[in-house]
Design a protein around this motif. Structure first.
Motif, PDB file in Angstrom:
ATOM      1  N   SER A  77       1.057  -1.175   0.050  1.00 34.29           N
ATOM      2  CA  SER A  77       0.055  -0.112   0.114  1.00 34.29           C
ATOM      3  C   SER A  77       0.864   1.138  -0.162  1.00 34.29           C
ATOM      4  N   PRO A  78       0.483   1.917  -1.096  1.00 29.70           N
ATOM      5  CA  PRO A  78       0.840   3.757  -0.555  1.00 29.70           C
ATOM      6  C   PRO A  78       0.969   3.965   0.793  1.00 29.70           C
ATOM      7  N   ILE A  79       1.652   5.004   1.275  1.00 30.51           N
ATOM      8  CA  ILE A  79       1.724   5.013   2.792  1.00 30.51           C
ATOM      9  C   ILE A  79       1.029   6.816   3.082  1.00 30.51           C
ATOM     10  N   LEU A  80       0.856   7.499   3.928  1.00 27.32           N
ATOM     11  CA  LEU A  80       0.215   8.267   3.965  1.00 27.32           C
ATOM     12  C   LEU A  80       1.105   8.633   5.189  1.00 27.32           C
ATOM     13  N   ASP A  81       1.974   9.972   4.856  1.00 27.68           N
ATOM     14  CA  ASP A  81       2.728  10.194   5.568  1.00 27.68           C
ATOM     15  C   ASP A  81       2.840  11.657   7.148  1.00 27.68           C
ATOM     16  N   ILE A  82       2.207  11.636   7.708  1.00 26.38           N
ATOM     17  CA  ILE A  82       1.753  13.139   8.298  1.00 26.38           C
ATOM     18  C   ILE A  82       2.394  12.341   9.625  1.00 26.38           C
ATOM     19  N   ASP A  83       2.224  14.407  10.681  1.00 27.50           N
ATOM     20  CA  ASP A  83       3.509  14.316  11.554  1.00 27.50           C
ATOM     21  C   ASP A  83       2.333  14.016  12.377  1.00 27.50           C
ATOM     22  N   ARG A  84       2.682  13.561  14.080  1.00 21.20           N
ATOM     23  CA  ARG A  84       2.148  13.016  14.732  1.00 21.20           C
ATOM     24  C   ARG A  84       1.514  14.036  16.182  1.00 21.20           C
ATOM     25  N   ALA A  85       1.670  15.429  15.758  1.00 21.78           N
ATOM     26  CA  ALA A  85       0.896  16.594  15.933  1.00 21.78           C
ATOM     27  C   ALA A  85      -0.652  16.163  14.950  1.00 21.78           C
ATOM     28  N   ALA A  86      -0.166  16.904  14.043  1.00 20.13           N
ATOM     29  CA  ALA A  86      -1.641  16.906  12.984  1.00 20.13           C
ATOM     30  C   ALA A  86      -2.682  15.704  12.973  1.00 20.13           C
ATOM     31  N   PHE A  87      -2.053  13.868  13.477  1.00 19.92           N
ATOM     32  CA  PHE A  87      -2.501  13.211  13.595  1.00 19.92           C
ATOM     33  C   PHE A  87      -3.519  13.562  14.497  1.00 19.92           C
ATOM     34  N   ALA A  88      -2.953  13.777  15.440  1.00 19.51           N
ATOM     35  CA  ALA A  88      -3.582  13.835  17.270  1.00 19.51           C
ATOM     36  C   ALA A  88      -3.780  14.365  17.064  1.00 19.51           C
ATOM     37  N   ALA A  89      -4.265  15.566  16.434  1.00 18.43           N
ATOM     38  CA  ALA A  89      -5.475  17.107  16.243  1.00 18.43           C
ATOM     39  C   ALA A  89      -6.774  16.614  15.394  1.00 18.43           C
ATOM     40  N   PHE A  90      -6.618  15.197  14.516  1.00 20.74           N
ATOM     41  CA  PHE A  90      -7.012  15.147  13.224  1.00 20.74           C
ATOM     42  C   PHE A  90      -8.230  13.924  14.297  1.00 20.74           C
ATOM     43  N   VAL A  91      -7.704  13.127  15.195  1.00 20.76           N
ATOM     44  CA  VAL A  91      -8.090  12.030  16.430  1.00 20.76           C
ATOM     45  C   VAL A  91      -9.017  12.841  17.463  1.00 20.76           C
ATOM     46  N   ARG A  92      -8.486  14.052  18.020  1.00 22.74           N
ATOM     47  CA  ARG A  92      -8.929  15.119  18.828  1.00 22.74           C
ATOM     48  C   ARG A  92     -10.431  14.868  18.517  1.00 22.74           C
ATOM     49  N   ARG A  93     -10.267  16.308  17.104  1.00 25.54           N
ATOM     50  CA  ARG A  93     -11.583  16.396  16.056  1.00 25.54           C
ATOM     51  C   ARG A  93     -12.861  15.363  15.904  1.00 25.54           C
ATOM     52  N   VAL A  94     -12.358  13.848  15.307  1.00 22.70           N
ATOM     53  CA  VAL A  94     -13.021  12.738  15.241  1.00 22.70           C
ATOM     54  C   VAL A  94     -13.538  12.609  16.902  1.00 22.70           C
ATOM     55  N   GLN A  95     -12.825  12.027  17.912  1.00 18.68           N
ATOM     56  CA  GLN A  95     -13.618  12.281  18.841  1.00 18.68           C
ATOM     57  C   GLN A  95     -14.452  13.576  18.796  1.00 18.68           C
ATOM     58  N   ASP A  96     -14.572  14.742  19.418  1.00 18.28           N
ATOM     59  CA  ASP A  96     -15.203  15.495  19.198  1.00 18.28           C
ATOM     60  C   ASP A  96     -16.368  15.390  18.425  1.00 18.28           C
ATOM     61  N   GLY A  97     -16.606  14.875  17.230  1.00 19.51           N
ATOM     62  CA  GLY A  97     -17.625  14.376  16.209  1.00 19.51           C
ATOM     63  C   GLY A  97     -18.237  16.105  15.081  1.00 19.51           C
ATOM     64  N   ALA A  98     -16.388  16.310  15.418  1.00 17.21           N
ATOM     65  CA  ALA A  98     -16.473  17.474  14.082  1.00 17.21           C
ATOM     66  C   ALA A  98     -17.224  17.103  12.882  1.00 17.21           C
ATOM     67  N   PHE A  99     -16.556  15.368  12.636  1.00 22.07           N
ATOM     68  CA  PHE A  99     -17.239  15.163  11.325  1.00 22.07           C
ATOM     69  C   PHE A  99     -18.464  13.770  11.022  1.00 22.07           C
ATOM     70  N   ASP A 100     -19.354  14.295  11.956  1.00 26.60           N
ATOM     71  CA  ASP A 100     -20.628  13.188  11.996  1.00 26.60           C
ATOM     72  C   ASP A 100     -20.976  14.394  11.359  1.00 26.60           C
ATOM     73  N   SER A 101     -22.099  13.089  10.391  1.00 27.09           N
ATOM     74  CA  SER A 101     -23.425  13.832   9.426  1.00 27.09           C
ATOM     75  C   SER A 101     -24.916  14.374  10.479  1.00 27.09           C
TER      76      SER A 101
END
Length: 63
Positions: free
Chosen positions: A39-63
């Motif tokens: 598989s190709p690998i999406l390479d991101i920094d840990r701070a950006a990944f942590a921010a993404f996870v926080r937004r998911v947990q906060d429901g930012a992407f819920d429809s």
């Protein structure tokens, strides 16, 4: 960059469409489980990944 310790969510179903994350110093790799090491690998920094996870947990992407 070499990513190690690949894992997928414990909530993933067997044979489902999933992604895995792998770890490297200061970086997170994201890949498709179906393709595994091919598989190709999406390479991101840990701070950006942590921010993404926080937004998911906060429901930012819920429809």
């Amino acid at each position: 960059m070499e990513f190690t310790d690949w894992r997928k969510s414990a909530r993933s179903e067997q044979n489902a469409n999933c992604v895995e994350i792998g770890f490297a110093p200061c970086r997170i790799g994201i890949r498709d489980t179906k393709l595994g090491e091919g598989s190709p690998i999406l390479d991101i920094d840990r701070a950006a990944f942590a921010a993404f996870v926080r937004r998911v947990q906060d429901g930012a992407f819920d429809s």
